[in-house]
Enzyme design. Structure first.
Site, PDB file in Angstrom:
ATOM      1  N   ASN A  23       0.874  -1.172   0.000  1.00  0.00           N
ATOM      2  CA  ASN A  23       0.000   0.000   0.000  1.00  0.00           C
ATOM      3  C   ASN A  23       0.906   1.216   0.000  1.00  0.00           C
ATOM      4  OD1 ASN A  23      -1.810   2.066   0.436  1.00  0.00           O
ATOM      5  ND2 ASN A  23      -2.775   1.158   2.221  1.00  0.00           N
ATOM      6  N   ARG A 111      -2.555  -2.146  -3.565  1.00  0.00           N
ATOM      7  CA  ARG A 111      -3.770  -1.356  -3.389  1.00  0.00           C
ATOM      8  C   ARG A 111      -3.691  -0.155  -4.323  1.00  0.00           C
ATOM      9  NH1 ARG A 111      -5.074   3.325   0.629  1.00  0.00           N
ATOM     10  NH2 ARG A 111      -7.337   3.455   0.441  1.00  0.00           N
ATOM     11  N   HIS A 200     -13.040   2.623  -0.336  1.00  0.00           N
ATOM     12  CA  HIS A 200     -13.010   1.606   0.726  1.00  0.00           C
ATOM     13  C   HIS A 200     -13.621   0.288   0.245  1.00  0.00           C
ATOM     14  CE1 HIS A 200     -13.199   5.143   3.836  1.00  0.00           C
ATOM     15  NE2 HIS A 200     -11.939   4.835   3.547  1.00  0.00           N
ATOM     16  N   GLY A 230     -13.644   5.174  10.084  1.00  0.00           N
ATOM     17  CA  GLY A 230     -12.296   5.480  10.543  1.00  0.00           C
ATOM     18  C   GLY A 230     -12.105   6.977  10.434  1.00  0.00           C
ATOM     19  N   ASN A 231     -10.866   7.437  10.251  1.00  0.00           N
ATOM     20  CA  ASN A 231     -10.671   8.861   9.986  1.00  0.00           C
ATOM     21  C   ASN A 231     -11.360   9.238   8.682  1.00  0.00           C
ATOM     22  OD1 ASN A 231      -9.468  11.410  10.815  1.00  0.00           O
ATOM     23  ND2 ASN A 231      -8.157  11.189   9.022  1.00  0.00           N
ATOM     24  N   ARG A 261     -12.781  15.586   6.877  1.00  0.00           N
ATOM     25  CA  ARG A 261     -13.567  15.895   5.681  1.00  0.00           C
ATOM     26  C   ARG A 261     -15.004  16.217   6.062  1.00  0.00           C
ATOM     27  NH1 ARG A 261     -11.635  10.397   3.150  1.00  0.00           N
ATOM     28  NH2 ARG A 261      -9.463  10.862   2.706  1.00  0.00           N
ATOM     29  N   ASP A 302      -9.931  12.618  16.827  1.00  0.00           N
ATOM     30  CA  ASP A 302      -9.797  11.355  17.536  1.00  0.00           C
ATOM     31  C   ASP A 302     -11.059  11.155  18.372  1.00  0.00           C
ATOM     32  OD1 ASP A 302      -9.222   9.340  19.474  1.00  0.00           O
ATOM     33  OD2 ASP A 302      -7.076   9.668  19.186  1.00  0.00           O
ATOM     34  N   MET A 303     -11.847  10.128  18.040  1.00  0.00           N
ATOM     35  CA  MET A 303     -13.111   9.920  18.728  1.00  0.00           C
ATOM     36  C   MET A 303     -12.922   9.677  20.221  1.00  0.00           C
ATOM     37  SD  MET A 303     -16.361  10.036  18.376  1.00  0.00           S
ATOM     38  CE  MET A 303     -16.613  10.014  16.589  1.00  0.00           C
ATOM     39  N   VAL A 351     -12.970   3.425  14.265  1.00  0.00           N
ATOM     40  CA  VAL A 351     -14.043   3.927  15.117  1.00  0.00           C
ATOM     41  C   VAL A 351     -15.151   2.890  15.240  1.00  0.00           C
ATOM     42  CG1 VAL A 351     -15.807   5.721  15.380  1.00  0.00           C
ATOM     43  CG2 VAL A 351     -13.511   6.335  14.585  1.00  0.00           C
ATOM     44  N   GLU A 353     -15.121  -0.311  15.041  1.00  0.00           N
ATOM     45  CA  GLU A 353     -14.775  -1.507  15.814  1.00  0.00           C
ATOM     46  C   GLU A 353     -14.551  -1.220  17.292  1.00  0.00           C
ATOM     47  OE1 GLU A 353     -11.430  -3.461  13.928  1.00  0.00           O
ATOM     48  OE2 GLU A 353     -12.291  -3.072  11.938  1.00  0.00           O
ATOM     49  N   GLU A 404      -8.383  -5.384   5.052  1.00  0.00           N
ATOM     50  CA  GLU A 404      -8.196  -5.033   3.646  1.00  0.00           C
ATOM     51  C   GLU A 404      -6.993  -5.744   3.045  1.00  0.00           C
ATOM     52  OE1 GLU A 404      -9.396  -0.668   2.811  1.00  0.00           O
ATOM     53  OE2 GLU A 404      -8.864  -0.717   4.936  1.00  0.00           O
TER      54      GLU A 404
END
Length: 418
Positions: A23, A111, A200, A230-231, A261, A302-303, A351, A353, A404
């Protein structure tokens, strides 16, 4: 070559049974080496800050059960470019007896973020394929150039080895035109490749299939709403194993509220900022992609930190969380309507998971749709796929860790053995 049976979900195994997954980012390379006899990882690593004096390589050989071996290594110092980075990776693998010259290495899977409409499946990379990936750079300017660099470097290191591109967009090419088209002039859209591609895709493919397995059904029998949080974040509606809608569009900017975003926004906002605020196109691009979402709303993406601030009574953090959840609920409801029947809503990625409060809040109030979360099951931390809905719930709610790299390895291996 002869094939041997493999466990459910894996692919037939031949004498060359290893896949290296790469990747390549603009200044980094993530990699994993997998043994497709049992889908185990032999090594994982990361090269970051390529082109800087402070480049860093972290390499971990793994035990058979996926745990870290005793030989984890880290080195810092200048790594000039991707060619030097991949040569360093090859050296580290060779130190563990896993070198790129091994006859057990079947292929390298790459990827690639954007495959447009042309690539709806994993593809052996040829000069023509590379040319098409380059043609897609205008719709993926941050990702495809780095992916191309990684491919060319790997080809130079092992020109005799099959190199396979696995595209983030491929899983979403099954969307009907009614979902993929924007309501703008068709000639203009076609001339400039403007449509919804989605991203994704390897994650959505893997997770939707694993969810079917968790339910004890074949993917063709199951309708699933996948929430990759995720982010970067995206949702998809998967009917019988095929994507019929997804939240990201021409670029990864559309859809859910993300770390940096904005997600869905009135396109006239861009005109307003240009006319009234005097912002340039590039400044607006940076605003919407890097200074919006959670970080734009409360200063954190960051959650875990956002939840900590909420617990301390921070109102900006609470507002950011509520906007994030509101958008999630809208997409769950919309994709429920698109699918007509839903067998499961599944959370995945960093996030999805790990953030139990996000899962609970996203499902809260949707009981009339047959959705519910069991508080005790939701609070459990685990690395395996699991249901978090009570037995009485008409629609399953699940947490399924995404993988992935394994999905890329499986698709790559299946293609080179076909």
């Amino acid at each position: 070559m002869t094939s041997t049976p493999n466990r459910e979900g894996a692919v037939p195994v031949t004498a060359a049974h290893r896949i290296l997954v790469l990747n390549s980012g603009s200044s980094s390379v993530k990699y994993q080496l997998l043994d497709m006899r049992d889908s185990s990882r032999l090594a994982v690593g990361l090269v970051e800050r390529i082109g800087e004096e402070t480049s860093r390589l972290v390499h971990s050989p793994l035990t058979g059960d996926g745990g870290e071996g005793s030989g984890k290594r880290e080195r810092t110092g200048p790594i000039a470019d991707h060619e030097a980075a991949l040569k360093a990776v090859a050296d580290e693998l060779a130190r563990d007896g896993l070198g790129l010259d091994s006859p057990e290495l079947a292929a390298i899977g790459h990827r690639v973020v954007h495959g447009g409409l042309k690539f709806s499946a994993p593809t052996v990379i040829t000069d023509e394929v590379l040319t098409e990936i380059e043609r897609l750079v205008p719709v993926a300017p941050l990702h495809n150039p780095a992916n191309i660099t990684g491919i060319r470097t790997a080809q130079a290191l092992r020109p005799d080895l099959p190199q396979v591109a696995v595209f983030d967009t491929a899983f979403h090419t099954t969307m009907p035109e009614s979902a993929a088209r924007y309501a703008i002039d068709i000639e203009t859209a076609d001339a400039h490749r403007i449509r919804r591609y989605g991203f994704h895709g390897t994650s959505h493919a893997f997770v939707s299939r694993e969810t079917a397995r968790l339910l004890g059904k074949d993917p063709s029998e199951v309708n699933v709403i996948v929430l990759h949080l995720g982010n970067g974040a995206s949702a998809s509606a998967v009917r019988g194993g095929e994507c019929v809608d997804t939240s990201m569009g021409l670029t990864p900017l559309e859809g859910l509220v993300m770390g940096t975003r904005s997600g869905d926004i009135d396109p006239a906002v861009t005109f307003h900022l240009k006319r009234v605020a005097g912002m340039t196109t590039d400044e607006i691009d940076v605003l919407l992609n890097k200074k919006s979402g959670l970080v734009g709303l409360c200063g954190d993406n960051d959650m875990r930190e956002i939840r900590r601030r909420i617990d301390e009574g921070d109102q900006r953090a609470l507002l950011a969380f509520e906007i994030y959840i509101h958008r999630l609920k809208k997409y769950i409801g919309a994709y429920y309507a698109v699918l007509g029947r839903v067998d499961a809503v599944v959370f995945t990625a960093g996030v999805g998971e790990n953030a139990a409060p996000v899962r609970a809040a996203a499902i809260a109030g949707l009981e009339e749709l047959g959705l519910a979360v069991d508080a005790d099951l939701n609070a459990v931390r685990a690395d395996s796929a699991r249901l978090i809905s009570p037995e009485y719930a008409r629609v399953a709610v699940a947490v399924v860790p995404t993988d992935e790299e394994l999905e890329i390895a499986r698709q790559t291996y299946a293609l080179v053995n076909a």
